[in-house]
Design a protein around this motif. Structure first.
Motif, PDB file in Angstrom:
ATOM      1  N   VAL A   1       0.866  -1.176   0.000  1.00 39.76           N
ATOM      2  CA  VAL A   1       0.000   0.000   0.000  1.00 39.76           C
ATOM      3  C   VAL A   1       0.908   1.232   0.000  1.00 39.76           C
ATOM      4  N   HIS A   2       0.815   2.016  -1.060  1.00 42.55           N
ATOM      5  CA  HIS A   2       1.639   3.214  -1.171  1.00 42.55           C
ATOM      6  C   HIS A   2       0.904   4.385  -0.529  1.00 42.55           C
ATOM      7  N   HIS A   3       1.602   5.051   0.348  1.00 40.45           N
ATOM      8  CA  HIS A   3       1.089   6.278   0.959  1.00 40.45           C
ATOM      9  C   HIS A   3       2.207   7.302   0.819  1.00 40.45           C
TER      10      HIS A   3
ATOM     11  N   VAL B   1       7.466  11.504  -0.079  1.00 42.69           N
ATOM     12  CA  VAL B   1       8.182  10.266   0.212  1.00 42.69           C
ATOM     13  C   VAL B   1       7.165   9.138   0.255  1.00 42.69           C
ATOM     14  N   ASP B   2       7.453   8.067  -0.471  1.00 45.41           N
ATOM     15  CA  ASP B   2       6.600   6.881  -0.457  1.00 45.41           C
ATOM     16  C   ASP B   2       6.899   6.121   0.826  1.00 45.41           C
TER      17      ASP B   2
ATOM     18  N   GLN C   1      11.142   5.801  -0.965  1.00 48.37           N
ATOM     19  CA  GLN C   1      11.679   6.512  -2.124  1.00 48.37           C
ATOM     20  C   GLN C   1      11.033   7.896  -2.254  1.00 48.37           C
ATOM     21  N   MET C   2      11.860   8.885  -2.591  1.00 50.47           N
ATOM     22  CA  MET C   2      11.348  10.232  -2.821  1.00 50.47           C
ATOM     23  C   MET C   2      10.814  10.311  -4.248  1.00 50.47           C
TER      24      MET C   2
ATOM     25  N   SER D   1       3.892   7.066 -10.910  1.00 56.58           N
ATOM     26  CA  SER D   1       4.569   5.929 -11.535  1.00 56.58           C
ATOM     27  C   SER D   1       5.009   4.892 -10.494  1.00 56.58           C
ATOM     28  N   ILE D   2       5.323   5.325  -9.277  1.00 49.72           N
ATOM     29  CA  ILE D   2       5.697   4.397  -8.224  1.00 49.72           C
ATOM     30  C   ILE D   2       4.493   3.550  -7.790  1.00 49.72           C
ATOM     31  N   SER D   3       3.358   4.206  -7.673  1.00 50.11           N
ATOM     32  CA  SER D   3       2.172   3.489  -7.185  1.00 50.11           C
ATOM     33  C   SER D   3       1.576   2.573  -8.243  1.00 50.11           C
TER      34      SER D   3
END
Length: 107
Positions: A38-40, A53-54, A59-60, A102-104
């Motif tokens: 779960v990305h926050h 910041v994830d 990761q920033m 893109s990270i999520s």
């Protein structure tokens, strides 16, 4: 003779109750699926909402697709072109930084 017949019947019933070990295989248990990530994204206050910041990966990332207007500048003291900074991060690092979207994995 009755004893022989009784013993024969007892031994035969003993064999009838046994299962064939090749036919009864234990069912293979399915492995548990890996936990869903779960990305926050916690915004970095100093960046005025442009960086975050994830919390899942550490990761920033950029909150939107932006870049530095002037990635380098000429330093009169050192007489060299130096990398500009935006929010305390070099513009070269900002250019390489992914967006939070893109990270999520959102599209």
């Amino acid at each position: 003779m009755n004893i022989k017949v009784a013993l024969l019947i007892l031994t035969m019933t003993g064999f009838l109750g046994c299962d064939d070990p090749q036919q009864t295989k234990p069912e293979a248990k399915q492995p548990d699926p890996p936990p869903k990530v779960v990305h926050h994204f916690d915004p970095i206050t100093r960046s005025e909402g442009n960086l975050a910041v994830d919390t899942a990966t550490g990761q920033m990332c950029k909150t939107w697709d932006w870049y530095c207007a002037k990635p380098t500048f000429y330093n009169r003291n050192t007489k060299q072109a130096e990398d500009s900074q935006s929010y305390g991060i070099s513009c070269a690092a900002v250019a390489q930084m992914p967006t939070c979207k893109s990270i999520s994995g959102e599209k």
